[in-house]
Scaffold this motif. Structure first.
Motif, PDB file in Angstrom:
ATOM      1  N   LEU A   6       1.006  -1.486   0.392  1.00 27.44           N
ATOM      2  CA  LEU A   6      -0.047   0.043   0.119  1.00 27.44           C
ATOM      3  C   LEU A   6       0.706   1.288   0.214  1.00 27.44           C
ATOM      4  CD1 LEU A   6      -2.898  -1.425   2.312  1.00 27.44           C
ATOM      5  CD2 LEU A   6      -3.119  -0.933   0.011  1.00 27.44           C
ATOM      6  N   THR A  44      -6.347   2.655   1.764  1.00 30.60           N
ATOM      7  CA  THR A  44      -4.694   2.557   0.945  1.00 30.60           C
ATOM      8  C   THR A  44      -4.570   4.181   1.685  1.00 30.60           C
ATOM      9  OG1 THR A  44      -6.129   4.650  -0.819  1.00 30.60           O
ATOM     10  CG2 THR A  44      -5.226   2.220  -1.325  1.00 30.60           C
ATOM     11  N   ALA A  70      -0.025  -0.546  -5.375  1.00 33.98           N
ATOM     12  CA  ALA A  70      -0.712  -0.619  -4.442  1.00 33.98           C
ATOM     13  C   ALA A  70      -2.722  -0.655  -5.644  1.00 33.98           C
ATOM     14  CB  ALA A  70      -0.686   1.477  -3.944  1.00 33.98           C
ATOM     15  N   THR A 130      -3.547   5.595  -6.158  1.00 32.64           N
ATOM     16  CA  THR A 130      -4.713   4.144  -6.524  1.00 32.64           C
ATOM     17  C   THR A 130      -5.825   5.400  -6.739  1.00 32.64           C
ATOM     18  OG1 THR A 130      -4.664   4.527  -3.672  1.00 32.64           O
ATOM     19  CG2 THR A 130      -3.079   2.627  -5.366  1.00 32.64           C
TER      20      THR A 130
END
Length: 304
Positions: free
Chosen positions: A158, A244, A164, A254
């Motif tokens: 992440l 995230t 991610a 992301t």
């Protein structure tokens, strides 16, 4: 249906349709109107700005980067989920059970279906929090703990901008697969055994049974799943926002359209601009659904 029957049906539908109009159609119409204003959520009379929000949107690099992430998920989430779900449904439910060349179901298939379906029951926010712990970059992370024990560097699932979004995709597939395993298993169970028997007599093996009988008769079910998963890929707000870093990070790696819409509305108080983003997101989803249904249009196969 006679006049009395139509009145009876209309009476049942009146309240649900009214509620749908109040809580879905009217807010959507308001969002379309507010997309042409500079409303910031506090001014009583929104200022009309015409197409300024949409012109500004064309130059918004972060939003189009988010749209690219949605497009990647749209291209990958439906096929990956459907292929995995079909595989498990075939393993659990079999095809042409008891037919020469067919595949029998495994023992305890009902129990396995419940286990597969369980992730779909969990709240999306709970799934996101769960995978925050799974992806931790230290010894308490389920995936990194064995790597560290073997002497490897932990993976920043992440925290690495190049990884991610793939972690987000993995979570979405994990949660969605179980529902489609159950859906496809029900579709398999509805296919008459006689069709498998006829194909087996003609010498069809397992692969031919799947390509010539199972898949064509599951096409409508697969099509519905494809559309649903495509729309879900355009609306992955909860997983991205909760799981995230930086709510769409790191470095916007992301973020998705829904996250940028929420951010502009409730963090920056740009409600008119956020509504313009919402209109674009709606057009993306509607366009995908129409395109998918048109491309997969065919004559309906009926069997008894």
């Amino acid at each position: 249906m006679d006049r009395g029957g139509r009145r009876f049906v209309a009476g049942f539908l009146a309240v649900p349709l009214l509620l749908y109009a109040i809580y879905v159609i009217v807010p959507c119409a308001q969002a379309f109107l507010l997309a042409f204003t500079g409303w910031r959520g506090v001014n009583a009379t929104p200022e009309f700005v015409g197409a300024d929000n949409f012109r500004r949107l064309l130059a918004d690099d972060v939003f189009w980067r988010a749209a690219g992430h949605n497009l990647l998920l749209l291209l990958l989430l439906p096929p990956v989920t459907i292929v995995i779900a079909l595989l498990f449904a075939l393993l659990l439910g079999g095809q042409g059970r008891g037919v020469v060349g067919g595949r029998a179901a495994v023992r305890g298939a009902g129990f396995y279906r419940v286990v597969f379906f369980f992730p779909h029951v969990l709240a999306v926010a709970l799934v996101a929090v769960l995978f925050q712990q799974v992806f931790r970059p230290d010894r308490s992370g389920m995936l990194n703990a064995p790597l560290i024990a073997l002497g490897f560097e932990p993976v920043g699932f992440l925290s690495d901008p190049g990884v991610a979004l793939w972690a987000v995709l993995g979570v979405l597939v994990w949660q969605a697969v179980g529902f489609y395993v159950v859906l496809f298993s029900a579709g398999l169970a509805s296919i008459p055994r006689d069709l498998f028997e006829a194909a087996a007599i003609d010498g069809a093996g397992g692969a031919r049974l799947f390509a010539g009988v199972t898949l064509p008769l599951l096409r409508d079910t697969v099509q519905a799943g494809w559309v649903y998963l495509g729309v879900a890929a355009l609306d992955v707000f909860a997983v991205v926002w909760v799981m995230t870093a930086e709510r769409g990070g790191p470095d916007h790696s992301t973020t998705v359209m829904a996250a940028e819409t929420y951010r502009n509305a409730f963090q920056y108080s740009r409600f008119g601009y956020a509504c313009a983003m919402g209109v674009v997101l709606f057009l993306f989803a509607a366009g995908f659904a129409v395109l998918a249904l048109r491309l997969s249009r065919r004559e309906r196969i009926e069997f008894r």
